[in-house]
Design a protein around this motif. Sequence first.
Motif, PDB file in Angstrom:
ATOM      1  N   ILE A 114       0.876  -1.169   0.000  1.00 37.95           N
ATOM      2  CA  ILE A 114       0.000   0.000   0.000  1.00 37.95           C
ATOM      3  C   ILE A 114       0.913   1.219   0.000  1.00 37.95           C
ATOM      4  N   ASP A 115       0.713   2.099  -0.955  1.00 35.06           N
ATOM      5  CA  ASP A 115       1.439   3.366  -0.989  1.00 35.06           C
ATOM      6  C   ASP A 115       0.447   4.486  -0.733  1.00 35.06           C
ATOM      7  N   VAL A 116       0.814   5.413   0.135  1.00 32.29           N
ATOM      8  CA  VAL A 116      -0.001   6.600   0.373  1.00 32.29           C
ATOM      9  C   VAL A 116       0.590   7.708  -0.489  1.00 32.29           C
ATOM     10  N   GLN A 117      -0.189   8.117  -1.488  1.00 32.30           N
ATOM     11  CA  GLN A 117       0.274   9.120  -2.437  1.00 32.30           C
ATOM     12  C   GLN A 117      -0.318  10.485  -2.093  1.00 32.30           C
ATOM     13  N   VAL A 118       0.469  11.522  -2.294  1.00 37.81           N
ATOM     14  CA  VAL A 118      -0.006  12.897  -2.151  1.00 37.81           C
ATOM     15  C   VAL A 118       0.334  13.642  -3.437  1.00 37.81           C
ATOM     16  N   THR A 119      -0.443  14.666  -3.708  1.00 44.05           N
ATOM     17  CA  THR A 119      -0.194  15.510  -4.873  1.00 44.05           C
ATOM     18  C   THR A 119       0.112  16.911  -4.380  1.00 44.05           C
ATOM     19  N   ASP A 120       1.220  17.482  -4.871  1.00 39.70           N
ATOM     20  CA  ASP A 120       1.579  18.831  -4.441  1.00 39.70           C
ATOM     21  C   ASP A 120       0.850  19.866  -5.295  1.00 39.70           C
ATOM     22  N   HIS A 121       1.097  21.141  -4.997  1.00 41.20           N
ATOM     23  CA  HIS A 121       0.399  22.214  -5.706  1.00 41.20           C
ATOM     24  C   HIS A 121       0.764  22.284  -7.186  1.00 41.20           C
ATOM     25  N   ALA A 122       1.889  21.702  -7.552  1.00 40.18           N
ATOM     26  CA  ALA A 122       2.296  21.682  -8.960  1.00 40.18           C
ATOM     27  C   ALA A 122       1.717  20.468  -9.690  1.00 40.18           C
ATOM     28  N   GLY A 123       0.943  19.632  -8.963  1.00 41.33           N
ATOM     29  CA  GLY A 123       0.329  18.464  -9.578  1.00 41.33           C
ATOM     30  C   GLY A 123       1.215  17.232  -9.608  1.00 41.33           C
ATOM     31  N   ARG A 124       2.375  17.309  -8.957  1.00 38.31           N
ATOM     32  CA  ARG A 124       3.281  16.154  -8.923  1.00 38.31           C
ATOM     33  C   ARG A 124       2.847  15.197  -7.820  1.00 38.31           C
ATOM     34  N   GLU A 125       2.890  13.918  -8.128  1.00 40.08           N
ATOM     35  CA  GLU A 125       2.514  12.899  -7.156  1.00 40.08           C
ATOM     36  C   GLU A 125       3.770  12.333  -6.502  1.00 40.08           C
ATOM     37  N   ALA A 126       3.698  12.105  -5.197  1.00 43.74           N
ATOM     38  CA  ALA A 126       4.829  11.530  -4.463  1.00 43.74           C
ATOM     39  C   ALA A 126       4.295  10.532  -3.443  1.00 43.74           C
ATOM     40  N   THR A 127       5.110   9.536  -3.125  1.00 45.35           N
ATOM     41  CA  THR A 127       4.747   8.561  -2.098  1.00 45.35           C
ATOM     42  C   THR A 127       5.113   9.134  -0.743  1.00 45.35           C
ATOM     43  N   LEU A 128       4.115   9.276   0.111  1.00 47.77           N
ATOM     44  CA  LEU A 128       4.345   9.833   1.437  1.00 47.77           C
ATOM     45  C   LEU A 128       4.649   8.730   2.445  1.00 47.77           C
ATOM     46  N   SER A 129       3.980   7.586   2.302  1.00 45.03           N
ATOM     47  CA  SER A 129       4.117   6.500   3.260  1.00 45.03           C
ATOM     48  C   SER A 129       3.851   5.181   2.543  1.00 45.03           C
ATOM     49  N   THR A 130       4.315   4.083   3.125  1.00 44.73           N
ATOM     50  CA  THR A 130       4.107   2.783   2.492  1.00 44.73           C
ATOM     51  C   THR A 130       4.045   1.666   3.530  1.00 44.73           C
ATOM     52  N   VAL A 131       3.279   0.641   3.210  1.00 44.85           N
ATOM     53  CA  VAL A 131       3.242  -0.612   3.972  1.00 44.85           C
ATOM     54  C   VAL A 131       3.442  -1.714   2.945  1.00 44.85           C
ATOM     55  N   GLN A 132       4.421  -2.580   3.187  1.00 45.24           N
ATOM     56  CA  GLN A 132       4.772  -3.600   2.208  1.00 45.24           C
ATOM     57  C   GLN A 132       4.824  -4.973   2.863  1.00 45.24           C
ATOM     58  N   HIS A 179       7.033  -4.409   6.109  1.00 47.51           N
ATOM     59  CA  HIS A 179       7.829  -3.180   6.151  1.00 47.51           C
ATOM     60  C   HIS A 179       6.853  -2.022   6.226  1.00 47.51           C
ATOM     61  N   ARG A 180       7.175  -1.076   7.057  1.00 43.88           N
ATOM     62  CA  ARG A 180       6.283   0.068   7.212  1.00 43.88           C
ATOM     63  C   ARG A 180       7.122   1.328   7.296  1.00 43.88           C
ATOM     64  N   SER A 181       6.765   2.281   6.511  1.00 36.32           N
ATOM     65  CA  SER A 181       7.425   3.574   6.556  1.00 36.32           C
ATOM     66  C   SER A 181       6.344   4.620   6.774  1.00 36.32           C
ATOM     67  N   ILE A 182       6.258   5.114   7.987  1.00 32.60           N
ATOM     68  CA  ILE A 182       5.234   6.102   8.310  1.00 32.60           C
ATOM     69  C   ILE A 182       5.431   7.353   7.463  1.00 32.60           C
ATOM     70  N   ILE A 183       6.652   7.817   7.405  1.00 34.15           N
ATOM     71  CA  ILE A 183       6.996   8.951   6.539  1.00 34.15           C
ATOM     72  C   ILE A 183       8.155   8.490   5.672  1.00 34.15           C
ATOM     73  N   GLY A 184       7.871   8.238   4.407  1.00 37.12           N
ATOM     74  CA  GLY A 184       8.892   7.731   3.495  1.00 37.12           C
ATOM     75  C   GLY A 184      10.071   8.666   3.369  1.00 37.12           C
ATOM     76  N   SER A 185       9.806   9.932   3.348  1.00 41.03           N
ATOM     77  CA  SER A 185      10.855  10.927   3.226  1.00 41.03           C
ATOM     78  C   SER A 185      10.428  12.153   4.026  1.00 41.03           C
ATOM     79  N   VAL A 186      11.202  12.494   5.023  1.00 42.13           N
ATOM     80  CA  VAL A 186      10.842  13.617   5.891  1.00 42.13           C
ATOM     81  C   VAL A 186      10.752  14.906   5.080  1.00 42.13           C
ATOM     82  N   ASP A 187      11.694  15.107   4.154  1.00 41.80           N
ATOM     83  CA  ASP A 187      11.658  16.351   3.383  1.00 41.80           C
ATOM     84  C   ASP A 187      10.408  16.431   2.509  1.00 41.80           C
ATOM     85  N   ARG A 188       9.963  15.295   1.942  1.00 42.33           N
ATOM     86  CA  ARG A 188       8.723  15.301   1.157  1.00 42.33           C
ATOM     87  C   ARG A 188       7.526  15.618   2.037  1.00 42.33           C
ATOM     88  N   ALA A 189       7.493  15.027   3.232  1.00 41.38           N
ATOM     89  CA  ALA A 189       6.371  15.257   4.148  1.00 41.38           C
ATOM     90  C   ALA A 189       6.314  16.720   4.576  1.00 41.38           C
TER      91      ALA A 189
END
Length: 98
Positions: free
Chosen positions: A34-52, A79-89
């Motif tokens: 499961i990937d938790v995706q977010v979209t920024d104001h520029a419309g780019r999608e990034a993975t915020l969190s994941t459970v594998q 595997h669980r990453s609450i925040i995949g990348s702190v800078d992205r979050a």
Amino acid sequence: MWQRATELLTEVLDRSGLPYESTAGETAFYGPKIDVQVTDHAGREATLSTVQIDFHQPEQFDLHYIGPDANKHRPVMVHRSIIGSVDRAVAHLIESRT
């Protein structure tokens, strides 16, 4: 086992009551995820969190446990990453507030 793991992840998502999209083929070689995706104001999608669910590493490391039946069983790793990348979050939080 792969199908059962996929069913369990789907059940978790259904119980959450949150909207989600299931994408066929969007899985890793080691198991469903499961990937938790977010979209920024520029419309780019990034993975915020994941459970594998990982079937690969327990086999790779020859991991076992002794079950209630006194036999060896292969575990499944989660595997669980609450925040995949702190800078992205942080970037997402800043952008969503401006």
